[in-house]
Design a protein around this motif. Sequence first.
Motif, PDB file in Angstrom:
ATOM      1  N   TYR B  87       0.821  -1.412  -0.123  1.00 17.12           N
ATOM      2  CA  TYR B  87      -0.003   0.036  -0.105  1.00 17.12           C
ATOM      3  C   TYR B  87       0.765   1.111  -0.135  1.00 17.12           C
ATOM      4  O   TYR B  87       0.572   2.216  -0.912  1.00 17.12           O
ATOM      5  CB  TYR B  87      -0.850  -0.129   1.279  1.00 17.12           C
ATOM      6  CG  TYR B  87      -2.294   0.542   0.809  1.00 17.12           C
ATOM      7  CD1 TYR B  87      -2.464   1.243  -0.231  1.00 17.12           C
ATOM      8  CD2 TYR B  87      -3.044   0.735   2.019  1.00 17.12           C
ATOM      9  CE1 TYR B  87      -4.082   1.783  -0.447  1.00 17.12           C
ATOM     10  CE2 TYR B  87      -4.447   1.536   2.059  1.00 17.12           C
ATOM     11  CZ  TYR B  87      -4.775   1.938   0.830  1.00 17.12           C
ATOM     12  OH  TYR B  87      -6.025   2.531   0.804  1.00 17.12           O
ATOM     13  N   PRO B  88       1.789   1.352   0.668  1.00 21.94           N
ATOM     14  CA  PRO B  88       2.589   2.652   0.959  1.00 21.94           C
ATOM     15  C   PRO B  88       3.130   3.147  -0.420  1.00 21.94           C
ATOM     16  O   PRO B  88       3.370   4.304  -1.011  1.00 21.94           O
ATOM     17  CB  PRO B  88       3.551   2.445   1.842  1.00 21.94           C
ATOM     18  CG  PRO B  88       3.076   1.363   2.821  1.00 21.94           C
ATOM     19  CD  PRO B  88       2.331   0.369   1.954  1.00 21.94           C
ATOM     20  N   VAL B  91       0.679   4.284  -2.889  1.00 19.59           N
ATOM     21  CA  VAL B  91       0.173   5.333  -2.707  1.00 19.59           C
ATOM     22  C   VAL B  91       1.228   6.405  -3.364  1.00 19.59           C
ATOM     23  O   VAL B  91       0.963   7.437  -4.136  1.00 19.59           O
ATOM     24  CB  VAL B  91       0.005   5.646  -1.094  1.00 19.59           C
ATOM     25  CG1 VAL B  91      -0.088   7.040  -0.881  1.00 19.59           C
ATOM     26  CG2 VAL B  91      -1.163   4.841  -0.751  1.00 19.59           C
ATOM     27  N   GLU B  92       2.380   6.198  -3.067  1.00 14.39           N
ATOM     28  CA  GLU B  92       3.603   7.069  -3.596  1.00 14.39           C
ATOM     29  C   GLU B  92       3.408   7.052  -5.025  1.00 14.39           C
ATOM     30  O   GLU B  92       3.722   8.055  -5.820  1.00 14.39           O
ATOM     31  CB  GLU B  92       4.971   6.575  -2.952  1.00 14.39           C
ATOM     32  CG  GLU B  92       6.234   7.397  -3.866  1.00 14.39           C
ATOM     33  CD  GLU B  92       5.869   8.969  -3.456  1.00 14.39           C
ATOM     34  OE1 GLU B  92       5.384   9.239  -2.317  1.00 14.39           O
ATOM     35  OE2 GLU B  92       6.737   9.524  -4.061  1.00 14.39           O
ATOM     36  N   LEU B  95       0.770   9.032  -6.612  1.00 16.07           N
ATOM     37  CA  LEU B  95       1.003  10.488  -6.440  1.00 16.07           C
ATOM     38  C   LEU B  95       2.294  11.149  -7.317  1.00 16.07           C
ATOM     39  O   LEU B  95       2.208  12.254  -7.744  1.00 16.07           O
ATOM     40  CB  LEU B  95       1.094  11.220  -4.908  1.00 16.07           C
ATOM     41  CG  LEU B  95      -0.228  11.000  -4.268  1.00 16.07           C
ATOM     42  CD1 LEU B  95       0.002  11.142  -2.741  1.00 16.07           C
ATOM     43  CD2 LEU B  95      -1.536  11.874  -4.784  1.00 16.07           C
ATOM     44  N   LEU B 125      -8.414  -3.609  -3.380  1.00 10.76           N
ATOM     45  CA  LEU B 125      -7.699  -3.248  -2.131  1.00 10.76           C
ATOM     46  C   LEU B 125      -6.947  -1.857  -1.818  1.00 10.76           C
ATOM     47  O   LEU B 125      -6.882  -1.432  -0.718  1.00 10.76           O
ATOM     48  CB  LEU B 125      -6.608  -4.345  -2.389  1.00 10.76           C
ATOM     49  CG  LEU B 125      -5.752  -4.759  -0.674  1.00 10.76           C
ATOM     50  CD1 LEU B 125      -6.561  -5.201   0.115  1.00 10.76           C
ATOM     51  CD2 LEU B 125      -4.512  -5.494  -0.992  1.00 10.76           C
ATOM     52  N   TYR B 126      -6.653  -1.558  -2.974  1.00 12.44           N
ATOM     53  CA  TYR B 126      -5.889  -0.042  -2.886  1.00 12.44           C
ATOM     54  C   TYR B 126      -6.719   0.837  -3.099  1.00 12.44           C
ATOM     55  O   TYR B 126      -6.306   2.230  -3.227  1.00 12.44           O
ATOM     56  CB  TYR B 126      -4.751   0.033  -3.845  1.00 12.44           C
ATOM     57  CG  TYR B 126      -3.989  -1.404  -3.780  1.00 12.44           C
ATOM     58  CD1 TYR B 126      -3.065  -1.560  -2.453  1.00 12.44           C
ATOM     59  CD2 TYR B 126      -3.667  -2.524  -4.799  1.00 12.44           C
ATOM     60  CE1 TYR B 126      -2.409  -2.610  -2.238  1.00 12.44           C
ATOM     61  CE2 TYR B 126      -3.102  -3.477  -4.464  1.00 12.44           C
ATOM     62  CZ  TYR B 126      -2.395  -3.637  -3.329  1.00 12.44           C
ATOM     63  OH  TYR B 126      -1.568  -4.662  -3.115  1.00 12.44           O
ATOM     64  N   ASN B 128      -9.100   4.147  -3.964  1.00 16.63           N
ATOM     65  CA  ASN B 128      -8.745   5.330  -4.979  1.00 16.63           C
ATOM     66  C   ASN B 128      -7.280   5.208  -5.444  1.00 16.63           C
ATOM     67  O   ASN B 128      -7.060   6.482  -6.246  1.00 16.63           O
ATOM     68  CB  ASN B 128      -9.202   6.525  -4.562  1.00 16.63           C
ATOM     69  CG  ASN B 128     -10.771   6.711  -4.245  1.00 16.63           C
ATOM     70  OD1 ASN B 128     -11.383   5.872  -4.610  1.00 16.63           O
ATOM     71  ND2 ASN B 128     -11.065   7.340  -3.180  1.00 16.63           N
ATOM     72  N   HIS B 129      -6.335   4.811  -4.753  1.00 12.67           N
ATOM     73  CA  HIS B 129      -5.230   5.061  -5.207  1.00 12.67           C
ATOM     74  C   HIS B 129      -4.437   4.159  -6.319  1.00 12.67           C
ATOM     75  O   HIS B 129      -3.351   4.426  -6.475  1.00 12.67           O
ATOM     76  CB  HIS B 129      -4.260   4.633  -3.701  1.00 12.67           C
ATOM     77  CG  HIS B 129      -4.738   5.387  -2.745  1.00 12.67           C
ATOM     78  ND1 HIS B 129      -4.183   6.616  -2.273  1.00 12.67           N
ATOM     79  CD2 HIS B 129      -5.800   5.214  -1.580  1.00 12.67           C
ATOM     80  CE1 HIS B 129      -4.736   7.026  -1.272  1.00 12.67           C
ATOM     81  NE2 HIS B 129      -5.699   6.228  -0.955  1.00 12.67           N
TER      82      HIS B 129
END
Lengths: 580, 580
Positions: B87-88, B91-92, B95, B125-126, B128-129
């Motif tokens: 997940y981290p 997310v990175e 963005l 699982l993720y 909107n990312h």
Amino acid sequence: MSWQDTLTEYIAAFIDGLAKSGVREVVISPGSRSTPLAMLLADHPSIREYINIDERSAGFFALGLAKASKRPVAVLCTSGTAAANYYPAVVEANLSRVPLIVLTADRPPELRDVGAPQAIDQLNLYGNHVRWFREMALPEGGDNAKKYVRSQATRAVSIAGGLMPGPVHLNFPLREPLVPRLEPAPYEQSDPLHPIVLKQHLDVSEETINAVADLCMQAKKGLIVCGVIDDKDFSAAVLQLAESLGYPVLADPLSQLRSLSDASDLIMDSYDAILRSEAAKTELAPDVVIHFGGMPVSKPLALFFKRLAKVNHIFVDGNGGWRDPHYLSSEMIYGSETIFCKKLSQFPYPKNQAWINNWKRVNALAKNTIRSHISMSDELDEGKAVSKFCELLPPECAVFIGNSMPIRDMDTFFHANNKNIRLFGNRGANGIDGIVSSAIGVAVHYHPLFLLIGDLSFFHDANGLLAAKQHKINMNIILLNNDGGGIFSHLQQAENGTHFELLFGTPTGLNFKHAAALYGAQYSKVFSWEDLEASMLDAVQNEGINIIEIPTDRNKNLQNHRSLWQNVSQEINQFFQGET
Amino acid sequence: MSWQDTLTEYIAAFIDGLAKSGVREVVISPGSRSTPLAMLLADHPSIREYINIDERSAGFFALGLAKASKRPVAVLCTSGTAAANYYPAVVEANLSRVPLIVLTADRPPELRDVGAPQAIDQLNLYGNHVRWFREMALPEGGDNAKKYVRSQATRAVSIAGGLMPGPVHLNFPLREPLVPRLEPAPYEQSDPLHPIVLKQHLDVSEETINAVADLCMQAKKGLIVCGVIDDKDFSAAVLQLAESLGYPVLADPLSQLRSLSDASDLIMDSYDAILRSEAAKTELAPDVVIHFGGMPVSKPLALFFKRLAKVNHIFVDGNGGWRDPHYLSSEMIYGSETIFCKKLSQFPYPKNQAWINNWKRVNALAKNTIRSHISMSDELDEGKAVSKFCELLPPECAVFIGNSMPIRDMDTFFHANNKNIRLFGNRGANGIDGIVSSAIGVAVHYHPLFLLIGDLSFFHDANGLLAAKQHKINMNIILLNNDGGGIFSHLQQAENGTHFELLFGTPTGLNFKHAAALYGAQYSKVFSWEDLEASMLDAVQNEGINIIEIPTDRNKNLQNHRSLWQNVSQEINQFFQGET
């Protein structure tokens, strides 16, 4: 009212609401946006804070605290990827039904989705994996705001610790400046205006009990299966039920039933070895099974039940979930397991002594075969290591069991005893991640605590040890090092060698002595059974983190497991041939 | 067709589709459910696989590979919390607009939400990312299934590397048995039946260009701001535009403009120090600003612009996003930055030489003041460490810059040069997590690579080093160790001491020598500037992982930063007083 007062009173009311609802512990990771929550949590007189720099470890540490304390535990981090690091622990808490209050600081609306630093979309960040998500209002002054924020705190704790315990997530948008007021003390005035939730259990109706009792009256060969479940009242109630019905209890290590101060001879602890024998699967087949708790680790048990699809399988789930991966259930009862056991015990059932004796004799036979097999081997293999580890465990200790091979080896070698040992594990999603931190969380509440863990799992969450070092938490780690993923040797992909070591064996070659040094842990490497005994005795005396590494060989472990199971099957087959 | 053939052909068609669409690298974490994907990825002749045991590190490692190679990179893990660990990095990647193909193995529908082991809800699982999520069909035989699965592969790569690059997620339900067929070779027959996406850029219309050109004609004081952007064509085009317009270019370290083989004297590199001066903020105020790339790290720059709300701010975003956290934009242009620059350059603009010279002189003055301030200090403080580090960097190297203080110090001390150094960082969510692994991913493609990182960030992802060790990747780590969270000393919470060290300072007391030993890294601790020079020269010669630790003191770092900025402000104020 100044902004600082507004911020302080709003956040303090929330935190006081958590405390009044029973939260006593919080795990905080450092950050700036979370400043008002962090400082006011640290300031609360009845909440104890733990710092944990790696949020992934922090999440699992909180999970361990919650498992051990049986209270909801809060975790707090700042905005951004920090919050995403909680995801594995949130997933585990969801599936293992552990109450976690996840608090994340966030940028206010105007700094979202505009390229601002450390601003990620935190709304519903954990998707379906939390019981409840709230985007909190921006801090505001006044009594209505306080009522709102206190009520959110109470509801968060209530839902997290409710009928189906699990994680909840509250996201706090916060604007600068972020420093709250600490003088005069924010918690001096007691504010009685907060709701409290009085928790209830699901009852079980007389109608349901009568129907199950009728079934049991007619059944000739009943079994009770206890998977993962941790409840002292239940332990007593289910043993009473077993006695009343005359049913053997197949007890998973994490049922807590294998180690009570007063062991029952109805507890069966070697079914995993027994049910590899074809004869046993036929001769020991039940006609009714009552299931409690999460899925037992034993695969032979699962395969045994899959052949018994036409038998009555009664599942009891006090949280109203659905844990029946083999589609066995003929009845799914949503009611307190303890109440169910107590009510169902109150009938005079006919007992099938032959059935009980058969199970007892086969279980004793399997256990003896395991013991003699182990005693014949001098090698440092995992099976013998775990067997010796179990023997050496002191009474009243706690054990956290790692996933993959350790939980399976404990299933084989942790035999019923009177030592009243508490066993913990993460059997929601069965991950090898976060195990070290979960165990450290438990170690806050249980001493001495032993962690039995494999090398990959230890590596994965070695960061977790920093919290043990910083908070001076005592724990003893038994590190089973077979240099890679030992469980895969048991699978089909091991047979065709192509890509096996690359993708599955994955040896790391790490020397964990250095990891021990990094975290100031006592470290010993064990080359003989005498070493293990000495090291374990030593460890219990030592403060801090003790790491006892047992190097083993993956291939030998596999061969020894297989020959052990063959031995047991042979003995059991012979036993049943002698019977007929 | 056998089940093994069905499974093999379905999964192989998918993987071949990824390869044909341009995927060359995959990062695999070990697991059982993912067996068919893992084995067939390892078997594909044009995909290189990297093993990474910790999925969190694996995600960031893939992110680094994708940043460096400018190609979509795949990651694969098994079912359960493994997937949550990505997940981290997801997310990175979202963005920072980096193409990642996240492949997760899952249990088939009948094993979901029934308490089966390692079964979590992996659908969406993720959240909107990710740009795209697909729940794949269960493996099936036949041409239609192959067409479907190839098309999904192509679309996944196309969306991940499309107009708005980012992560995509494909979830594969898989039933046992899981071992694919490797003989005869699954990829021998070339299958031409796959779609290919021919990628385009957003054009910029003549109408838009004419409107902006008109604005620039009328403007007297123009600026170009380049935040995070990494595109060689853009670098050339924006310098051409700056020359044509006569606009100084405020270039963030991650704009790549500070280190080209042929430096432009329009590149301003000290605006972060300059814009702390009140006089500078008045005298150097523009009347039009053209913004490219992600938000620059400089806070003084942001505060400067916030005062210039009535000025025309033209934002150009080739990916069609919205990165304007200060609500400055008067025009948001969705079009290729390179095309925009090229087209806008083709007009004869009047030039304000006084404006250009003022910026150049002030920039030179700031830089000289910084240099002389640094040269006067003998202390091992972070500013001087980073300044010396920048001096010592060899030409044509690459630097991965950690978040929190390192990126800020690089902004101050990495001055324009001709060394053609490539700079990387994770500035999507600005996390301190995953930095080590991201840098290792870059180090696969760039040599020598230097990672500049703080101690908490290094600790957070030290697990990432295992992949460097296992895959024999060379990298040099400059570890700035101030024993805790140095950035918080710059914030308001440092002023009131209560709870500060506990919640923000968070000293770990870790001796990283042991972490180096764990991963077989060369390690040196630097006590003088001569040591640093010698260690850096040494490091470039050494194979493997080199760690150079620079111990510093948080309070001294703070004081020295503050006195540096005061010096620069004084000099600049004096300069402008002399002018008027």
